[in-house]
Design a protein around this motif. Structure first.
Motif, PDB file in Angstrom:
ATOM      1  N   LYS A  65       0.858  -1.182   0.000  1.00  0.00           N
ATOM      2  CA  LYS A  65       0.000   0.000   0.000  1.00  0.00           C
ATOM      3  C   LYS A  65       0.893   1.231   0.000  1.00  0.00           C
ATOM      4  N   SER A  66       0.548   2.168  -0.868  1.00  0.00           N
ATOM      5  CA  SER A  66       1.334   3.386  -0.987  1.00  0.00           C
ATOM      6  C   SER A  66       0.423   4.598  -0.869  1.00  0.00           C
ATOM      7  N   ALA A  68       0.915   7.412  -2.184  1.00  0.00           N
ATOM      8  CA  ALA A  68       0.995   8.216  -3.403  1.00  0.00           C
ATOM      9  C   ALA A  68       1.336   7.318  -4.590  1.00  0.00           C
ATOM     10  N   LYS A  69       1.018   7.781  -5.767  1.00  0.00           N
ATOM     11  CA  LYS A  69       1.351   7.050  -6.987  1.00  0.00           C
ATOM     12  C   LYS A  69       2.860   7.090  -7.174  1.00  0.00           C
ATOM     13  N   GLU A  70       3.454   5.917  -7.400  1.00  0.00           N
ATOM     14  CA  GLU A  70       4.906   5.857  -7.570  1.00  0.00           C
ATOM     15  C   GLU A  70       5.321   4.571  -8.268  1.00  0.00           C
ATOM     16  N   GLN A  71       6.581   4.516  -8.652  1.00  0.00           N
ATOM     17  CA  GLN A  71       7.198   3.323  -9.237  1.00  0.00           C
ATOM     18  C   GLN A  71       8.051   2.668  -8.161  1.00  0.00           C
ATOM     19  N   PRO A  91       4.314   0.076 -11.278  1.00  0.00           N
ATOM     20  CA  PRO A  91       3.479   1.211 -10.883  1.00  0.00           C
ATOM     21  C   PRO A  91       2.561   0.833  -9.721  1.00  0.00           C
ATOM     22  N   VAL A  92       2.582   1.650  -8.676  1.00  0.00           N
ATOM     23  CA  VAL A  92       1.704   1.450  -7.527  1.00  0.00           C
ATOM     24  C   VAL A  92       0.892   2.722  -7.360  1.00  0.00           C
ATOM     25  N   ASP A  93      -0.416   2.565  -7.378  1.00  0.00           N
ATOM     26  CA  ASP A  93      -1.309   3.700  -7.189  1.00  0.00           C
ATOM     27  C   ASP A  93      -2.302   3.325  -6.096  1.00  0.00           C
ATOM     28  N   GLY A  94      -1.866   3.446  -4.851  1.00  0.00           N
ATOM     29  CA  GLY A  94      -2.703   3.077  -3.723  1.00  0.00           C
ATOM     30  C   GLY A  94      -2.396   1.681  -3.217  1.00  0.00           C
ATOM     31  N   ARG A  95      -2.623   0.672  -4.079  1.00  0.00           N
ATOM     32  CA  ARG A  95      -2.407  -0.711  -3.638  1.00  0.00           C
ATOM     33  C   ARG A  95      -1.905  -1.564  -4.792  1.00  0.00           C
ATOM     34  N   TYR A  96      -1.013  -2.486  -4.458  1.00  0.00           N
ATOM     35  CA  TYR A  96      -0.459  -3.433  -5.433  1.00  0.00           C
ATOM     36  C   TYR A  96      -0.366  -4.795  -4.753  1.00  0.00           C
TER      37      TYR A  96
END
Length: 129
Positions: A65-66, A68-71, A91-96
């Motif tokens: 869980k992030s 912010a949007k990030e790589q 790419p992680v935008d909230g959850r991966y």
């Protein structure tokens, strides 16, 4: 607890425990001197990583869980420090959530490292067959 951020002086603190079995009486008061206060926003979101199951037989799930949007970059190393798995530019935008298989590797302790703009986490993974 509610606190006046501008308060300086003596404060008295007591606690009590409670759970499904009941609750205790309050403890004796403990006097503390407040020289300066700093508040913390309780809604701060942090980058989190969960691995499950752990231990496992070589197959496990990464739940990231992030805030912010990030790589991110995911790397897994054996106990000798040699890389056995790597993925870049995820790419992680909230959850991966991602399934990983290390079935071909022997039992042992492995280190999972996740890095990104908001992340620098290392976690132990145990493989038992």
């Amino acid at each position: 607890v509610e606190w006046d951020d501008s308060y300086l002086g003596n404060a008295y603190v007591s606690v009590k425990a409670f759970n499904e079995c009941g609750e205790s009486d309050f403890s004796e008061e403990y006097e503390v001197t407040v020289d300066n206060t700093v508040s913390v926003d309780e809604n701060i979101q942090e980058f989190t990583l969960q691995v499950y199951p752990n231990p496992n037989a070589g197959d496990f799930i990464l739940d990231i869980k992030s805030p912010a949007k990030e790589q991110i970059i995911i790397k897994i190393f054996n106990i000798s420090g040699h890389p056995v798995y790597a993925e870049k530019d995820i790419p992680v935008d909230g959850r991966y959530t991602h399934a990983v298989s290390l079935e071909e590797f022997p039992e042992g302790i492995y280190l999972l490292k996740v890095t990104g703009k908001n992340a620098n986490i290392t976690q132990k993974i145990v493989i038992r067959k």
